[in-house]
Scaffold this motif. Structure first.
Motif, PDB file in Angstrom:
ATOM      1  N   MET A   1       0.727  -1.054  -0.063  1.00  0.00           N
ATOM      2  CA  MET A   1       0.068  -0.048   0.071  1.00  0.00           C
ATOM      3  C   MET A   1       1.102   1.454  -0.069  1.00  0.00           C
ATOM      4  N   SER A   2       0.195   1.955  -0.987  1.00  0.00           N
ATOM      5  CA  SER A   2       1.605   3.222  -0.788  1.00  0.00           C
ATOM      6  C   SER A   2       1.264   3.888   0.284  1.00  0.00           C
ATOM      7  N   LEU A   3       2.478   4.322   0.565  1.00  0.00           N
ATOM      8  CA  LEU A   3       2.074   5.564   1.335  1.00  0.00           C
ATOM      9  C   LEU A   3       1.451   7.195   1.588  1.00  0.00           C
ATOM     10  N   HIS A   4       1.657   7.641   0.111  1.00  0.00           N
ATOM     11  CA  HIS A   4       1.015   8.677  -0.322  1.00  0.00           C
ATOM     12  C   HIS A   4      -0.581   8.514  -1.731  1.00  0.00           C
ATOM     13  N   HIS A   5      -1.022   9.598  -1.699  1.00  0.00           N
ATOM     14  CA  HIS A   5      -2.558   9.716  -2.112  1.00  0.00           C
ATOM     15  C   HIS A   5      -2.279  10.314  -2.884  1.00  0.00           C
ATOM     16  N   HIS A   6      -2.914   9.641  -4.033  1.00  0.00           N
ATOM     17  CA  HIS A   6      -4.120  10.277  -5.400  1.00  0.00           C
ATOM     18  C   HIS A   6      -4.940  10.289  -5.886  1.00  0.00           C
ATOM     19  N   TYR A   7      -5.570  11.302  -6.811  1.00  0.00           N
ATOM     20  CA  TYR A   7      -6.649  11.316  -6.874  1.00  0.00           C
ATOM     21  C   TYR A   7      -7.050  12.033  -8.456  1.00  0.00           C
ATOM     22  N   LEU A   8      -7.922  11.898  -9.367  1.00  0.00           N
ATOM     23  CA  LEU A   8      -8.088  12.329 -10.597  1.00  0.00           C
ATOM     24  C   LEU A   8      -9.217  13.401 -10.162  1.00  0.00           C
ATOM     25  N   ILE A   9      -9.254  14.145 -10.453  1.00  0.00           N
ATOM     26  CA  ILE A   9     -10.761  15.120 -10.531  1.00  0.00           C
ATOM     27  C   ILE A   9     -11.008  15.952 -11.467  1.00  0.00           C
ATOM     28  N   TYR A  10     -12.671  15.895 -11.624  1.00  0.00           N
ATOM     29  CA  TYR A  10     -12.465  16.917 -12.747  1.00  0.00           C
ATOM     30  C   TYR A  10     -12.757  17.758 -12.539  1.00  0.00           C
ATOM     31  N   LYS A  11     -11.813  18.825 -13.301  1.00  0.00           N
ATOM     32  CA  LYS A  11     -11.487  19.858 -12.384  1.00  0.00           C
ATOM     33  C   LYS A  11     -12.917  21.307 -13.009  1.00  0.00           C
ATOM     34  N   PRO A  12     -13.874  21.435 -12.307  1.00  0.00           N
ATOM     35  CA  PRO A  12     -15.119  22.236 -12.337  1.00  0.00           C
ATOM     36  C   PRO A  12     -14.799  23.807 -13.092  1.00  0.00           C
ATOM     37  N   TRP A  13     -15.375  24.418 -14.366  1.00  0.00           N
ATOM     38  CA  TRP A  13     -15.137  25.573 -14.868  1.00  0.00           C
ATOM     39  C   TRP A  13     -15.633  26.124 -13.643  1.00  0.00           C
ATOM     40  N   GLY A  14     -14.822  27.627 -13.696  1.00  0.00           N
ATOM     41  CA  GLY A  14     -15.397  28.286 -12.732  1.00  0.00           C
ATOM     42  C   GLY A  14     -14.313  28.054 -11.126  1.00  0.00           C
ATOM     43  N   TYR A  15     -13.476  27.355 -10.771  1.00  0.00           N
ATOM     44  CA  TYR A  15     -12.419  26.589 -10.118  1.00  0.00           C
ATOM     45  C   TYR A  15     -10.920  27.120 -10.009  1.00  0.00           C
ATOM     46  N   LEU A  16     -10.549  27.269  -9.128  1.00  0.00           N
ATOM     47  CA  LEU A  16      -8.820  27.608  -9.474  1.00  0.00           C
ATOM     48  C   LEU A  16      -8.142  25.966  -9.021  1.00  0.00           C
ATOM     49  N   SER A  17      -7.454  25.728  -9.909  1.00  0.00           N
ATOM     50  CA  SER A  17      -6.448  24.788  -9.392  1.00  0.00           C
ATOM     51  C   SER A  17      -5.177  24.456  -8.090  1.00  0.00           C
ATOM     52  N   GLN A  18      -5.843  25.051  -6.980  1.00  0.00           N
ATOM     53  CA  GLN A  18      -5.397  25.394  -5.626  1.00  0.00           C
ATOM     54  C   GLN A  18      -6.359  25.322  -4.790  1.00  0.00           C
ATOM     55  N   PHE A  19      -5.657  24.760  -4.019  1.00  0.00           N
ATOM     56  CA  PHE A  19      -6.112  24.790  -2.420  1.00  0.00           C
ATOM     57  C   PHE A  19      -6.321  26.074  -0.834  1.00  0.00           C
ATOM     58  N   THR A  20      -5.172  26.970  -1.638  1.00  0.00           N
ATOM     59  CA  THR A  20      -5.500  27.981  -0.256  1.00  0.00           C
ATOM     60  C   THR A  20      -5.249  28.902  -1.610  1.00  0.00           C
ATOM     61  N   TYR A  21      -5.900  30.622  -0.913  1.00  0.00           N
ATOM     62  CA  TYR A  21      -5.950  32.067  -2.387  1.00  0.00           C
ATOM     63  C   TYR A  21      -5.818  32.991  -1.164  1.00  0.00           C
ATOM     64  N   ASN A  22      -5.135  33.970  -1.527  1.00  0.00           N
ATOM     65  CA  ASN A  22      -4.557  34.693  -0.746  1.00  0.00           C
ATOM     66  C   ASN A  22      -5.017  36.463  -0.636  1.00  0.00           C
ATOM     67  N   LEU A  23      -5.715  36.435  -1.847  1.00  0.00           N
ATOM     68  CA  LEU A  23      -6.024  37.734  -2.442  1.00  0.00           C
ATOM     69  C   LEU A  23      -7.955  38.057  -1.933  1.00  0.00           C
TER      70      LEU A  23
END
Length: 190
Positions: A1-23
């Motif tokens: 079993m991998s120690l890491h996590h891997h995901y496939l995602i269908y990024k919807p329109w209107g989302y940023l490809s990130q988890f934090t946004y400081n502006l």
């Protein structure tokens, strides 16, 4: 079993490809779509106006492999107008785009017109309808990923992109994923 996590995602329109946004502006972020493992990062990016396959991982080494020029990224672009054979030929051989204030010629790529519109989910925000003129679809496969590159490429040949969907990264396809859907996988075989 991998120690890491891997995901496939269908990024919807209107989302940023990130988890934090400081502006200060409110933006939709990937973390709103799923409870990801701590340390998860997007491999590469899709801009806010683009959608489709995005790979996420907690493994920095995997990120380096996927972002390398050895891994193809295929996009379906809906463009303004009926794209011509001459424009397709230009895309295939490389076009000059602006990148970080300088001119850059894209590497040769695979490009062809899709004879029928791809079977993609409706976008959350309508593109436009035929009253505003015809559109066509083109497949563009690149091995590099400059900022908004595919959009700049279609614009450079006279057919601005109206909708952009990444459908493949290496051997991994968008398949039947729906906008906002996340699938955890054992790893990536790109």
């Amino acid at each position: 079993m991998s120690l890491h996590h891997h995901y496939l995602i269908y990024k919807p329109w209107g989302y940023l490809s990130q988890f934090t946004y400081n502006l200060k502006r409110n933006k939709k972020l990937l973390g709103e779509l799923h409870d990801f493992a701590e340390g998860t990062m997007a491999i590469g990016r899709l801009d806010e106006d683009s959608e489709g396959l995005l790979l996420l991982t907690t493994d920095g080494m995997m990120s380096e492999v996927v972002r390398s020029k050895k891994v193809e990224k295929e996009y379906y672009a809906q463009v303004d107008g009926h794209i011509t054979a001459a424009a397709i030929a230009q895309l295939q051989t490389g076009v000059e785009i602006g990148f970080k204030g300088t001119k850059y010629t894209t590497l040769p790529c695979t490009a062809f017109k899709l004879e029928t519109p791809p079977a993609l989910p409706e976008r959350s925000r309508k593109i436009r309808d035929e009253r505003h003129g015809p559109t066509s679809w083109v497949s563009i496969t690149v091995t590099e990923g400059k900022f908004r590159q595919v959009r700049k490429m279609t614009s450079a040949v006279g057919f601005p992109t109206l909708r952009l969907v990444r459908v493949r990264v290496g051997n991994i396809y968008l398949g039947d994923l729906q906008p906002g859907e996340v699938r955890e996988v054992d790893g990536f075989d790109v």
